[in-house]
Scaffold this motif. Structure first.
Motif, short mmCIF file in Angstrom:
data_model
loop_
_atom_site.label_atom_id
_atom_site.label_comp_id
_atom_site.label_asym_id
_atom_site.label_seq_id
_atom_site.Cartn_x
_atom_site.Cartn_y
_atom_site.Cartn_z
N ARG A 202 0.83 -1.21 0.00
CA ARG A 202 0.00 0.00 0.00
C ARG A 202 0.86 1.26 0.00
NH1 ARG A 202 -1.14 4.48 1.89
NH2 ARG A 202 0.62 4.20 3.28
N HIS A 203 0.56 2.17 -0.90
CA HIS A 203 1.31 3.43 -0.98
C HIS A 203 0.52 4.44 -1.81
CE1 HIS A 203 2.28 1.46 -4.78
NE2 HIS A 203 2.58 2.67 -5.25
N SER A 204 0.93 5.71 -1.72
CA SER A 204 0.31 6.76 -2.53
C SER A 204 1.11 6.94 -3.82
CB SER A 204 0.30 8.09 -1.77
OG SER A 204 -0.48 7.98 -0.61
N ARG B 41 1.22 9.58 -7.40
CA ARG B 41 0.71 10.85 -7.96
C ARG B 41 0.96 10.97 -9.45
NH1 ARG B 41 2.68 11.30 -3.06
NH2 ARG B 41 1.29 12.02 -1.39
N GLN C 142 -4.06 19.69 -7.60
CA GLN C 142 -2.78 19.18 -8.08
C GLN C 142 -2.95 18.76 -9.54
OE1 GLN C 142 -2.95 16.85 -4.30
NE2 GLN C 142 -0.72 16.82 -4.51
N PHE D 147 -2.03 16.33 -11.48
CA PHE D 147 -2.32 14.96 -11.90
C PHE D 147 -3.81 14.62 -11.81
CE2 PHE D 147 -1.32 14.64 -7.34
CZ PHE D 147 -2.44 13.97 -6.88
N TYR E 209 -7.35 2.16 -0.88
CA TYR E 209 -5.89 1.93 -0.92
C TYR E 209 -5.58 0.43 -1.01
CZ TYR E 209 -3.57 6.46 -0.03
OH TYR E 209 -3.03 7.72 -0.15
N VAL F 55 -4.17 7.98 -4.61
CA VAL F 55 -3.76 8.86 -3.51
C VAL F 55 -5.01 9.54 -2.96
CG1 VAL F 55 -3.20 10.82 -5.05
CG2 VAL F 55 -2.22 10.74 -2.75
N VAL F 56 -5.14 9.53 -1.64
CA VAL F 56 -6.24 10.25 -1.00
C VAL F 56 -5.83 11.70 -0.86
CG1 VAL F 56 -5.55 9.85 1.42
CG2 VAL F 56 -7.96 10.11 0.84
N ARG F 57 -6.80 12.62 -0.98
CA ARG F 57 -6.42 14.03 -1.04
C ARG F 57 -7.36 14.93 -0.23
NH1 ARG F 57 -7.80 15.78 -5.27
NH2 ARG F 57 -8.72 14.06 -6.44
N GLY F 58 -6.70 15.82 0.54
CA GLY F 58 -7.46 16.85 1.26
C GLY F 58 -7.30 18.22 0.63
N TRP F 59 -6.31 18.33 -0.26
CA TRP F 59 -6.03 19.62 -0.91
C TRP F 59 -7.03 19.81 -2.05
CZ3 TRP F 59 -0.88 21.04 -3.86
CH2 TRP F 59 -0.90 22.41 -4.12
N LEU G 32 -13.02 14.40 1.68
CA LEU G 32 -11.75 14.13 0.99
C LEU G 32 -12.04 13.68 -0.44
CD1 LEU G 32 -9.88 11.99 3.72
CD2 LEU G 32 -9.29 14.33 3.06
#
Ligand SMILES: Cc1cc2nc3c(=O)[nH]c(=O)nc-3n(C[C@H](O)[C@H](O)[C@H](O)COP(=O)(O)O)c2cc1C
Length: 220
Positions: free
Chosen positions: A51-53, A55, A131, A133, A175, A186-190, A210
């Protein structure tokens, strides 16, 4: 990886109401998803290790079967006929809705019927994050809390806490599914949540918590 181009064309055709991809058409108002394949996948410990993010996304769309499995893993019904899901939910409120932003439009995942309902017939992917992507990922999930489903006795602070926690479980399910299938996520809050809520035509009681991009990893 399966023949992504062929299968992805099938998803695009499904979401576009069966028409030829690339030819202007109305997106389908409702898409019944294939039954999830609950037998497959890598062993849990291997999935946790992987498991990883990510982009960097390929623009290739997800095949319909993959999208169906992804959404079921995220927050599908896993003990029918009860409404219980793959993710836990504070007080069983199930206040988090999973919206699916694709090139064909914005859809709402209906776990009870395992189907997608068209909400906005526009490509809102670029609005789901700040972002670069984000616009390339074929699927951007948007997790939206509906505070009307939570009881009035619970304080506003706890309602926010539970909505955030419940979203976290769903995002982690995504994930783990992605790690199991070699998908990028990728989970995102931005996120400009106000602008996104407006574009998604959310009600005042609904709030974007999110977002999460999903697709195939971009080949180097
Ligand atoms: C609540 C939350 C919000 C996040 N927001 C963003 C984001 O807006 N953009 C982004 O690129 N990554 C975001 N991330 C991903 C983290 O940056 C990432 O999980 C962290 O760097 C650890 O990397 P890993 O997931 O590969 O272990 C977020 C993660 C969480 C849990």
């Amino acid at each position: 990886m399966p023949n992504v181009k062929l299968i992805a064309a099938a998803l695009a055709a499904t979401l576009m109401g069966g028409s030829v991809p690339g030819v202007a058409a109305e997106p389908a108002a409702s898409v019944t998803l294939p039954k999830p394949d609950t037998a497959g996948g890598k062993p849990l410990m291997q999935v946790l290790k992987e498991r990883h993010s990510t982009r960097e996304f390929s623009t290739a769309p997800l095949p319909t079967e993959v999208l169906a499995n992804l959404l079921w893993a995220a927050n599908g019904m896993n003990r029918p006929p009860s409404d219980k899901r793959t993710a836990p939910s504070a007080k069983g409120w199930h206040e988090i809705d999973v919206y699916v932003a694709t090139a064909a439009g914005l859809y709402l995942y209906d776990a009870r019927t395992h189907a997608l309902k068209l909400v906005v017939a526009q490509d809102l992917r670029a609005l789901t994050g700040q972002q670069d992507f984000v616009k390339d990922a074929p699927v951007n999930l948007v997790y939206v809390a509906d505070f009307a489903r939570m009881d009035a006795e619970t304080s506003a602070e706890d309602r926010q806490l539970y909505a955030a926690a419940d979203t976290g479980f769903i995002a982690q399910n995504v994930y783990l599914y992605c790690a199991s299938q070699g998908l990028a996520t990728v989970v995102r809050g931005w996120v400009d949540k106000g602008a996104l809520a407006k574009a998604m035509q959310l009600k005042t009681r609904q709030q974007v918590i999110l977002a999460q991009s999903v697709g195939y990893p971009r080949r180097q």
